[in-house]
Write an enzyme that holds these catalytic residues in place. Structure first.
Site, mmCIF file in Angstrom:
data_model
loop_
_atom_site.group_PDB
_atom_site.id
_atom_site.type_symbol
_atom_site.label_atom_id
_atom_site.label_comp_id
_atom_site.label_asym_id
_atom_site.label_seq_id
_atom_site.Cartn_x
_atom_site.Cartn_y
_atom_site.Cartn_z
ATOM 1 N N HIS A 354 65.908 28.586 55.930
ATOM 2 C CA HIS A 354 64.888 28.764 56.958
ATOM 3 C C HIS A 354 64.968 27.599 57.948
ATOM 4 O O HIS A 354 64.911 26.434 57.561
ATOM 5 C CB HIS A 354 63.495 28.857 56.343
ATOM 6 C CG HIS A 354 62.493 29.309 57.358
ATOM 7 N ND1 HIS A 354 62.196 30.634 57.580
ATOM 8 C CD2 HIS A 354 61.766 28.616 58.253
ATOM 9 C CE1 HIS A 354 61.323 30.729 58.556
ATOM 10 N NE2 HIS A 354 61.054 29.515 58.987
ATOM 11 N N ALA A 355 65.085 27.925 59.240
ATOM 12 C CA ALA A 355 65.351 26.901 60.245
ATOM 13 C C ALA A 355 64.238 25.849 60.295
ATOM 14 O O ALA A 355 63.059 26.173 60.184
ATOM 15 C CB ALA A 355 65.482 27.564 61.618
ATOM 16 N N HIS A 384 63.926 26.667 69.998
ATOM 17 C CA HIS A 384 62.667 26.388 69.300
ATOM 18 C C HIS A 384 62.782 25.074 68.510
ATOM 19 O O HIS A 384 61.947 24.179 68.638
ATOM 20 C CB HIS A 384 62.349 27.557 68.356
ATOM 21 C CG HIS A 384 61.164 27.335 67.474
ATOM 22 N ND1 HIS A 384 59.912 27.826 67.760
ATOM 23 C CD2 HIS A 384 61.015 26.655 66.309
ATOM 24 C CE1 HIS A 384 59.059 27.463 66.813
ATOM 25 N NE2 HIS A 384 59.706 26.749 65.909
ATOM 26 N N HIS A 388 61.068 21.043 68.903
ATOM 27 C CA HIS A 388 60.454 20.124 67.938
ATOM 28 C C HIS A 388 61.082 18.733 68.075
ATOM 29 O O HIS A 388 60.393 17.720 68.126
ATOM 30 C CB HIS A 388 60.699 20.612 66.510
ATOM 31 C CG HIS A 388 59.867 21.798 66.088
ATOM 32 N ND1 HIS A 388 58.504 21.826 66.211
ATOM 33 C CD2 HIS A 388 60.215 22.972 65.499
ATOM 34 C CE1 HIS A 388 58.050 22.988 65.718
ATOM 35 N NE2 HIS A 388 59.070 23.695 65.296
ATOM 36 N N GLU A 412 54.896 24.082 67.860
ATOM 37 C CA GLU A 412 55.672 25.319 67.740
ATOM 38 C C GLU A 412 55.963 25.964 69.096
ATOM 39 O O GLU A 412 56.872 26.788 69.208
ATOM 40 C CB GLU A 412 54.938 26.323 66.841
ATOM 41 C CG GLU A 412 54.727 25.853 65.409
ATOM 42 C CD GLU A 412 56.014 25.489 64.683
ATOM 43 O OE1 GLU A 412 57.089 25.974 65.080
ATOM 44 O OE2 GLU A 412 55.945 24.689 63.729
HETATM 45 O O1 X8Z Z 1 59.358 29.191 60.910
HETATM 46 C C1 X8Z Z 1 59.625 29.295 62.098
HETATM 47 C C2 X8Z Z 1 60.604 28.316 62.729
HETATM 48 C C3 X8Z Z 1 60.579 26.987 62.080
HETATM 49 S S1 X8Z Z 1 59.185 26.054 62.448
HETATM 50 C C4 X8Z Z 1 61.997 28.869 62.626
HETATM 51 N N1 X8Z Z 1 59.122 30.316 62.826
HETATM 52 C C5 X8Z Z 1 58.227 31.300 62.238
HETATM 53 C C6 X8Z Z 1 58.922 32.185 61.229
HETATM 54 O O2 X8Z Z 1 60.165 32.201 61.195
HETATM 55 O O3 X8Z Z 1 58.262 32.874 60.473
HETATM 56 C C7 X8Z Z 1 59.350 30.532 64.235
HETATM 57 C C8 X8Z Z 1 58.629 31.788 64.561
HETATM 58 C C9 X8Z Z 1 57.746 32.110 63.392
HETATM 59 ZN ZN ZN Z 2 58.940 25.554 64.424
#
Ligand code: X8Z
Ligand code: ZN
Length: 613
Positions: A354-355, A384, A388, A412
């Protein structure tokens, strides 16, 4: 005569004097102590306390970051234990500091210092009980849930095992409802083993929250927005009502097209959309099913995935991302970013894919960790994550307590407001798109953006609607799954592809639940990023339709953005918002303005169709 029988009158007098003086000093000392305990301490003492606390926490946070970085990059029992050690120490020290800080409650302090005390109290996402054994239990569970998510796989009958990257890929391209159902269920099967530990985690962190004066963990999370938790909930409701009609228009259109594609037996034309058909394991973003909607790219859209595939690999995509920020005057990323980041999934070990974006030393050691696939959505995610990193670097000179986003929604939203400026014109300017785009038809691009961002809104909201009720006890462990799907239905209008029961734990199949990352931030971000984007467009003296604006190359715009970013969390968030946008309220007018042409188009298409489910 032995000397000790010698009697000295003068000595006795002196001795008596000394004794009296000592007694007086002891009394004075005791009195001062009692005084200190019973009367308000001074602001100077509070300042000294906070200086020490900041130094200590800054030091510990680096240890936590390093241990967590290694744990998420090399998931093993040992790295889990090492991360748990570091987190446990940080949690113990923070808990103790919060306890000691109670002494300064009610003391009139300069606003900056008072803010630091407030932020200290809110700083643990998972507050822990004071009892060391319970704290340790909580930390260990927390790390194990994160690791279980990272290790999660679904092995198919032919023996092929799919991790989340492979599952996301398959679900974005497969159009076979049976296969999608199988893989959806396969991924969700990683979660039932988490259920017991999750409910124990909830109980333990709730205890921690109560010990520091909050009703439960959800109340603590809601307290982080410079207003009361009740005001915050009301604000969310207001925002959701602003954007809900737009979501309904999109939902109606997508359901109709999916019903055409899969038939009314698979997609009920006036019921909820089955969650496995939306191109994503959680039905949270729908851009992958764009091609099923009958809007052709040659009529004005750009297929970013194809453009990227022609020219770039994972690292090349990150370079382009960095290029957007440097074009606006942000300094390039440091060499260590390129040496230490993870861009692609290693073949031979488990990592949390997960990024995420990291600021390991709270100064310059910026990194991203991401299993990049060469496709349009990942290009957005790269911007994105770099958002950060740019934020982290912009506030690096703030005191430790202020090294954070104005609120978590701001953090975010930064990169996504830049990603909105990846317009066809931008792609042409940087050489990724050969022919200059025609301005004739914005609908394809707007529809793609809506599938990604408008579709996300109810999902962004519902996760913590579930979690807050879980923390408050309104949702009991025995109802976890039932309540989850009731909220999925209420907000998103989606339904599970097969009957679910309490033998399942579908929330645990979402990273942020397993890893205990608050989620309302993404709902807020989705609204804020359009406010930021509109303000940045104005700053770059752009005047056309909002959705065609890019500010690539505008140093003036970058400087303005940086002004807000550099504030970190030093002021209440409305102050930060005002610096960039001139306004002090989160509001949906920018996202609605951006999508106004699409909403009009959708409503024309949807005429005669049932709206809702
Ligand atoms: O978790 C994230 C980012 C890391 S802060 C990739 N996001 C949420 C998800 O993937 O559920 C970005 C959009 C929503
Ligand atoms: Zn993020």
């Amino acid at each position: 005569m032995p000397q000790y029988e010698f009697y000295c009158h003068a000595c006795k007098k002196t001795f008596t004097k000394i004794l009296m003086k000592s007694l007086a000093l002891v009394f004075l000392f005791l009195a001062m102590n009692v005084y200190a305990q019973t009367t308000a301490p001074t602001a100077a003492e509070a300042q000294e306390f906070m200086n020490k606390a900041e130094a200590q926490l800054a030091d510990l946070s680096v240890k936590v970051q390093r241990a967590s970085w290694v744990q998420e990059n090399f998931i093993t029992d040992d790295t889990e234990a090492m991360a748990a050690d570091a987190i446990d120490e940080n949690t113990a020290v923070t808990t103790e500091l919060v306890e000691q800080a109670k002494r300064f409650d009610g003391l009139a302090l300069p606003p900056e210092l008072a803010r630091k005390f407030m932020l200290l109290k809110l700083s643990l996402t998972a507050p822990a009980p004071k009892d060391a054994a319970l704290r340790r239990e909580m930390t260990t569970i927390g790390v194990s849930l994160d690791a279980d998510y990272g290790k999660g796989k679904y092995c198919r009958k032919n023996g092929e095992c799919l991790d989340i990257t492979a599952i996301e890929k398959l679900m974005s391209t497969s159009r076979d409802p049976e296969e999608l159902k199988e893989v959806w269920a396969g991924w969700h099967a990683i979660a039932p083993p988490m259920r017991q530990r999750y409910s124990r985690f909830v109980a333990l962190s709730n205890q921690g929250a109560r010990e520091i004066g909050f009703k439960d963990v959800g109340a603590l999370w809601r307290a982080g927005y410079d207003m009361t938790p009740e005001e915050f909930s009301a604000d969310l409701e207001r925002l959701w009502n602003q954007v809900r009609p737009l979501y309904l228009s999109l939902h109606t259109f997508v359901r109709w097209k999916l019903a055409e594609k899969y038939g009314p037996n698979v997609v009920p034309p006036d019921g909820p959309i089955p969650a496995h058909l939306l191109g994503n394991p959680w039905a949270q973003e729908w851009e992958n099913i764009y091609d099923l909607l009958g809007v052709q790219e040659d009529k004005g859209g750009v297929n970013v995935t194809e453009l990227l595939k022609k020219k770039l690999d994972a690292k090349g995509m990150v370079k382009y991302g960095e290029g957007f920020y440097t074009s606006m005057g942000f300094a390039p990323l440091p060499p260590t970013f390129w040496e230490r980041s993870l861009f692609t999934k290693p073949a031979d070990r488990d990592v949390v894919c997960h990024a995420s974006a990291w600021d390991v030393d709270n100064m310059d050691d910026l990194r991203v960790k991401m299993c990049i696939q060469v496709r349009g959505v990942d290009f957005v995610t790269i911007h994105h994550e770099l958002g950060h990193n740019m934020y982290q670097r912009a506030y690096k000179d703030q005191p430790f307590m202020f090294k954070n986003g104005a609120n978590d929604g701001f953090h975010e939203a930064i990169g996504d407001s830049i990603a909105l400026a990846i317009t066809p014109e931008y792609l042409h300017r940087v050489g990724l798109l050969e022919n200059a785009p025609e301005d004739s038809n914005d609908i394809p691009e707007l529809l793609k953006q809506a599938l990604e961002r408008v579709a996300f809104l109810p999902f962004g909201l519902m996760i913590d609607q579930w979690r807050w009720k879980v923390f408050s006890g309104e949702i009991a462990p025995a109802d976890y799954n039932k309540a989850w799907w009731a909220l999925r239905l209420k907000y998103q209008g989606v339904a599970p592809p097969m009957t679910r029961s309490e033998a399942d734990f579908d929330p645990g199949a979402k990273f942020h639940v397993a890893a205990n990352v608050p989620y309302t931030r993404y709902f807020l971000a989705m609204i804020l990023e359009f406010q930021f984007y509109r303000a940045l467009c104005h700053e770059s003296v752009y005047t056309g339709p909002l959705n065609r604006c890019t500010f690539y190359g505008s140093k003036k715009t970058g400087a303005k953005f940086n002004q807000m970013l550099a504030m970190g969390q030093s002021k209440p968030w409305p102050d930060a918002l005002e610096v960039l946008t001139g306004g002090r309220q989160v509001d949906a007018s920018a996202i609605l303005e951006y999508f106004a042409p699409l909403q009009k188009w959708l409503d024309e298409q949807n005429k005669g169709k049932k709206v809702g489910w």
